[in-house]
Design a protein around this motif. Structure first.
Motif, PDB file in Angstrom:
ATOM      1  N   THR A 260     -26.375  28.091   0.535  1.00  0.00           N
ATOM      2  CA  THR A 260     -27.113  26.807   0.340  1.00  0.00           C
ATOM      3  C   THR A 260     -28.247  27.350  -0.636  1.00  0.00           C
ATOM      4  O   THR A 260     -28.962  26.527  -1.289  1.00  0.00           O
TER       5      THR A 260
ATOM      6  N   PHE B  79     -29.158  24.851  -3.747  1.00  0.00           N
ATOM      7  CA  PHE B  79     -30.227  23.166  -2.910  1.00  0.00           C
ATOM      8  C   PHE B  79     -31.196  23.690  -4.293  1.00  0.00           C
ATOM      9  O   PHE B  79     -32.541  23.727  -3.092  1.00  0.00           O
TER      10      PHE B  79
ATOM     11  N   ASP C  65     -33.063  24.976  -7.410  1.00  0.00           N
ATOM     12  CA  ASP C  65     -33.284  24.907  -9.339  1.00  0.00           C
ATOM     13  C   ASP C  65     -33.002  26.035 -10.005  1.00  0.00           C
ATOM     14  O   ASP C  65     -33.445  27.096  -9.470  1.00  0.00           O
TER      15      ASP C  65
ATOM     16  N   PRO D 105     -34.639  28.525 -11.692  1.00  0.00           N
ATOM     17  CA  PRO D 105     -36.159  29.388 -11.865  1.00  0.00           C
ATOM     18  C   PRO D 105     -36.182  29.042 -13.918  1.00  0.00           C
ATOM     19  O   PRO D 105     -37.414  28.908 -14.036  1.00  0.00           O
TER      20      PRO D 105
ATOM     21  N   PRO E 154     -36.727  27.235 -17.219  1.00  0.00           N
ATOM     22  CA  PRO E 154     -36.920  26.066 -17.598  1.00  0.00           C
ATOM     23  C   PRO E 154     -35.411  25.425 -18.052  1.00  0.00           C
ATOM     24  O   PRO E 154     -34.324  26.157 -18.417  1.00  0.00           O
TER      25      PRO E 154
ATOM     26  N   LYS F   3     -42.389  17.222  -9.560  1.00  0.00           N
ATOM     27  CA  LYS F   3     -40.914  18.467  -9.565  1.00  0.00           C
ATOM     28  C   LYS F   3     -41.230  18.749 -11.193  1.00  0.00           C
ATOM     29  O   LYS F   3     -41.336  18.466 -11.977  1.00  0.00           O
TER      30      LYS F   3
ATOM     31  N   TYR G  84     -39.702  22.012 -13.951  1.00  0.00           N
ATOM     32  CA  TYR G  84     -39.034  22.633 -14.762  1.00  0.00           C
ATOM     33  C   TYR G  84     -39.421  24.152 -15.309  1.00  0.00           C
ATOM     34  O   TYR G  84     -39.538  23.820 -16.338  1.00  0.00           O
ATOM     35  N   GLY G  85     -39.708  24.956 -15.520  1.00  0.00           N
ATOM     36  CA  GLY G  85     -40.438  25.905 -15.624  1.00  0.00           C
ATOM     37  C   GLY G  85     -42.011  25.126 -15.969  1.00  0.00           C
ATOM     38  O   GLY G  85     -42.944  24.497 -15.304  1.00  0.00           O
ATOM     39  N   THR G  86     -42.089  25.210 -17.686  1.00  0.00           N
ATOM     40  CA  THR G  86     -43.354  24.745 -17.488  1.00  0.00           C
ATOM     41  C   THR G  86     -43.261  23.130 -18.060  1.00  0.00           C
ATOM     42  O   THR G  86     -44.133  22.268 -18.450  1.00  0.00           O
TER      43      THR G  86
ATOM     44  N   GLY H  15     -31.539  15.037  -0.804  1.00  0.00           N
ATOM     45  CA  GLY H  15     -32.280  16.878  -0.830  1.00  0.00           C
ATOM     46  C   GLY H  15     -31.414  17.190  -1.585  1.00  0.00           C
ATOM     47  O   GLY H  15     -31.029  18.481  -1.532  1.00  0.00           O
ATOM     48  N   LEU H  16     -30.233  16.941  -2.387  1.00  0.00           N
ATOM     49  CA  LEU H  16     -29.630  17.878  -3.517  1.00  0.00           C
ATOM     50  C   LEU H  16     -30.449  19.076  -4.244  1.00  0.00           C
ATOM     51  O   LEU H  16     -30.054  20.177  -4.679  1.00  0.00           O
ATOM     52  N   THR H  17     -31.328  18.851  -4.680  1.00  0.00           N
ATOM     53  CA  THR H  17     -32.916  19.514  -5.697  1.00  0.00           C
ATOM     54  C   THR H  17     -34.558  18.893  -4.173  1.00  0.00           C
ATOM     55  O   THR H  17     -35.133  17.793  -3.504  1.00  0.00           O
ATOM     56  N   GLN H  18     -34.456  20.093  -4.484  1.00  0.00           N
ATOM     57  CA  GLN H  18     -36.160  20.421  -4.003  1.00  0.00           C
ATOM     58  C   GLN H  18     -37.596  20.105  -4.862  1.00  0.00           C
ATOM     59  O   GLN H  18     -37.410  20.558  -5.631  1.00  0.00           O
TER      60      GLN H  18
ATOM     61  N   ARG I  36     -30.378  18.382   6.237  1.00  0.00           N
ATOM     62  CA  ARG I  36     -29.221  18.080   5.387  1.00  0.00           C
ATOM     63  C   ARG I  36     -27.761  16.729   6.702  1.00  0.00           C
ATOM     64  O   ARG I  36     -27.173  15.854   6.712  1.00  0.00           O
TER      65      ARG I  36
END
Lengths: 535, 259
Positions: A271, A275, A277, A279, A281, B18, B20-22, B58-61, B77
């Motif tokens: 899980t 679920f 990402d 970490p 970039p 959301k 992703y890094g920077t 919900g597949l991505t937080q 879920r």
């Protein structure tokens, strides 16, 4: 209630994944032939081993008299756990059609499904031959209940290994996600682990054979008594079993208790993996690019084929994972060279020889074993340019030579430093250069005959690799061919040459084959390019 | 707590962010969609549309912010699985199966009774002209056939909310029209449809409301007519004109190139 539903869904997923895998195995004729070959080799071995197993069953007077029993009982859980971890990290750590599955069922169901499918596949590929062995052994012993009790003993072990292997494998995937650099190090590290293994295995084999290493002592050291006692439970109801030991019962209890715990851990791990990402970039941290145009250096720039060869080399440097198939050499070079290395006085010529074999291997294998498949999906475009098929084929030969020839020259000449006489060293370099041309031209022909276009997992990388059959043919032709050439050169330069008629004929045939087979192969590749049609 | 009230809010996104890094993919995006609405979600490539859709599933937080589907949080879920049907851009299908096998399998996992599943599958296969090829392996299907099969599997359990990422991509005009009609029918029956696409005429034809995402921010929202008037596209203005106006992409190509 929800647990029952997850188990129900999980078993459905397991059934579906199993059916999908089996259909994948038999997807096309090539795979069916490959499967038939595997069946022939391993099935044949099993069939021939069955009379020995039957004899062992008849001769068994006690559990300890069964050869390697304690060692196998100890090694089996470890091997199963490692196998499950590796399979998870390589194949089943992620769900196919994940948006569908993860939006339809609970992750626990997906984990149960993937694990149960894996157990079913394992039962199919390993369970059937193993079952045959157990049945024949039971017949030899005259103990018809043995297959059933053995199955009952193996089941908890399989379930324990499957769930904990899955949890461990997913843990590794999560770790690699956090440390992407580690993944690259591991891929290279595996090669460094394999090299001593490949070179070391023949030494261990020879040491056992000549008695300098005690097999009995080695096996005793690698036997864990409670696991052996647990395995002995398989003989319940036969004359070989007396009373269950505390160790055996403890192992059974541990396996039964730890299996649901492992499932919970595996579900939690999965899980977290599915679920969350990455970490790091999404964009590469290092903006890779090139400001210059496509400029081919000399001497490659002087011909059209040279310019394309430079393109192949550039792609190889920027995407080295596409050359994962080259690791095959480790499995050949180690066992082949290890016996020679036992003699310290010949280390110079041996190093030179290994260098030449490696060079010829690389000259053909790097760019020649799947020329049509390597250029996908740009291949149709290439065929529509003004470049002739000869240019395209020669570009691959040239790129291979650019890799192989420097090694073929540098390693033999460098071996002079470690005591190789200079004349044989130069001779080896000459043989190396000639064999590089032979290998590169031979490779493009056999590679064109059996192109592979689909990506598959190889050495932890999803890429298009040449057909295993083509790689084996290449290795078995070029490897011995190069070694014969080196031996002829060595004898010519260092020993008295006694050129009798049979020897002269043999050498003539060798030279003729070395020249004509690669030439025919090259011509075939050119014709294949010329007549290629996009399917 | 899951609400099934027909008038209730079907999708509620609050301050979604959301990173992703920077890189910031979404920056404080909020919207609320009522049940039975067809919501057209527009934006240029890389605007964050797919990220938004994955957050809704919900597949991505999210890095921060919340998503509720019919009152259920996106990380519930089991609730999301029964409430949402999702068609991602790449159809999640098993090539080794036929369409019928695939749909039967999904129906089993959705615990749809055999009789109901058979009725629905046959109806959808007919509706999308897949009946004749339903027993062929999906590996032999065209892109459009795969898209239609994936659409059917996403709505097979009769979800309250359907999230569609480029549903008409690869479809021929007849199939695309059939898809538009289906979307309208679902909305008429009270299903909420969240439709992400580049094909603006599709949105113009079926959407009750639209939202335009640009550079990770929701730059405008409203009815198609409202967005057009807001963008001052004039009487003959199209949704395309409005889209280009609000995303700042209506500059002549020469002037863009000069920048």
């Amino acid at each position: 209630m929800s647990q029952q539903r997850d188990v129900r869904h999980g078993l459905r997923i397991g059934r579906t994944e199993f059916v999908r895998s089996v259909r994948e195995y038999f997807r096309d004729r090539r795979r069916i032939i490959g499967f038939g070959f595997v069946l022939l080799v391993f099935g044949g071995n099993t069939v021939f081993a069955l009379p020995i197993v039957y004899g062992a069953g008849r001769a068994a007077r006690s559990v300890t008299s069964i050869p390697y029993f304690g060692f196998v009982a100890t090694a089996l859980p470890v091997v199963l756990l490692l196998l499950a971890s590796l399979r998870t990290a390589e194949r089943i750590g992620n769900v196919d059609a994940e948006e569908l599955i993860l939006m339809t069922v609970h992750p626990r169901a997906a984990v149960i499904g993937l694990i149960s499918s894996e157990i079913a596949l394992l039962a199919l590929w390993i369970g059937l031959p193993l079952g045959a062995v157990v049945i024949v052994f039971a017949l030899g012993m005259g103990a018809p209940t043995l297959p059933v009790t053995a199955g009952l003993v193996l089941l908890p072990l399989f379930c324990w290994a499957a769930v904990w292997g899955y949890a461990f494998g997913i843990g590794v995937l999560r770790l690699l996600r956090w440390l992407p650099g580690l993944q690259r190090i591991l891929k290279i590290g595996w090669a460094f682990v394999l090299i001593p293994l490949m070179f070391g295995a023949p030494f261990i084999g020879t040491s056992i054979a000549d008695g300098s290493l005690s097999m009995g002592g080695l096996l005793a050291a690698l036997t864990f008594e409670p696991l052996q006692s647990y395995a002995e439970l398989a003989f319940v109801g036969t004359g070989l079993f007396h009373t269950p030991s505390i160790g055996a019962v403890a192992v059974l209890g541990i396996l039964v208790v730890l299996t649901p715990v492992g499932l919970a851990v595996a579900t939690g791990q999965a899980t977290a993996l599915w679920f969350t990402d990455d970490p790091t970039p999404a964009q590469p941290q290092r903006a890779e690019g090139s400001s210059d145009g496509f400029e081919t250096p000399q001497p490659l720039a002087s011909t059209g084929a040279g310019a394309i060869a430079w393109g192949h080399l550039l792609r190889a440097v920027r995407q080295p994972q596409e050359l994962a198939h080259l690791t095959m050499i480790l499995f050949m070079l180690g066992p082949g060279a290890a016996p020679f290395l036992r003699s310290a006085e010949n280390v110079g010529p041996i190093i030179a020889g290994i260098g030449v074999v490696l060079a010829t291997y690389l000259a053909g294998a790097t760019f020649g074993l799947n020329p049509l498949g390597d250029d996908r999906p740009a291949f149709p475009l290439l065929l529509l340019t003004k470049l002739g098929p000869r240019t395209l084929v020669r570009s691959r030969v040239l790129a291979g030579l650019a890799i192989g020839v420097p090694i073929a020259v540098v390693v033999p000449l460098g071996s002079i430093v470690v005591g190789n006489p200079s004349l044989p060293a130069v001779g080896f370099a000459v043989v190396g250069c000639g064999m590089c041309l032979t290998a590169a031209t031979f490779a493009v022909g056999i590679g064109s005959a059996y192109p592979i276009y689909e990506e598959r997992e190889f050495w932890g990388t999803e890429t298009v690799v040449p057909s295993t059959g083509v790689m084996m043919v290449y290795l078995f032709v070029i490897g011995p061919g190069t070694v014969i050439g080196l031996l002829l050169m060595w004898i010519t330069l260092t020993g008295p040459v006694n050129l009798s008629l049979p020897v002269a004929i043999g050498v003539g045939v060798y030279l003729l084959l070395t020249a004509t087979i690669p030439y025919g192969s090259y011509r075939y590749a050119v014709r294949r390019y010329r007549t290629y049609t996009v399917q | 707590m899951v609400s099934t009230d027909a008038d209730a809010v079907a999708i509620e996104a609050t301050d979604l962010r959301k990173t992703y890094g920077t890189e910031t993919a979404l920056d404080n995006v909020s919207f609320s969609i009522e049940s039975g609405t067809v919501y057209g979600f527009l934006g240029p490539n890389g605007a964050g549309k797919t990220t938004t859709m994955r957050l809704l599933t919900g597949l991505t937080q999210p890095t921060s912010g919340t998503v509720r589907i019919c009152g259920a949080p996106a990380d519930d879920r089991r609730a999301i699985a029964s409430l949402v049907g999702y068609l991602p851009e790449t159809p999640p299908l098993y090539e080794a199966f036929s369409a019928r096998e695939q749909l039967d399998y999904v129906a089993e996992l959705r615990d749809i009774s055999s009789a109901v599943a058979t009725e629905r599958i046959e109806r959808y296969l007919d509706q999308f002209d897949l009946a004749e090829d339903a027993d062929k392996r999906i590996s032999s299907y065209s892109k459009g056939m795969k898209q239609k099969t994936a659409f059917v599997q996403s709505v097979l359990h009769d979800p309250a909310v359907v999230l569609l990422d480029e549903p008409t991509a690869g479809l021929d005009p007849r199939a695309a029209r059939r898809m538009r009609e289906s979307i309208a029918e679902f909305a008429d029956e009270g299903t909420t449809v969240f439709l992400s696409t580049h094909i603006l005429p599709v949105v113009e034809a079926v959407a009750d409301e639209i939202g335009v995402l640009f550079d990770g921010r929701l730059v405008t929202e409203g009815t198609p007519e409202g967005v057009k008037s807001l963008a001052e596209t004039g009487e003959d203005g199209t949704l395309e004109d409005a889209f280009l106006a609000v995303t700042g992409e209506d500059q002549p190509i020469e002037s863009t190139a000069d920048q």
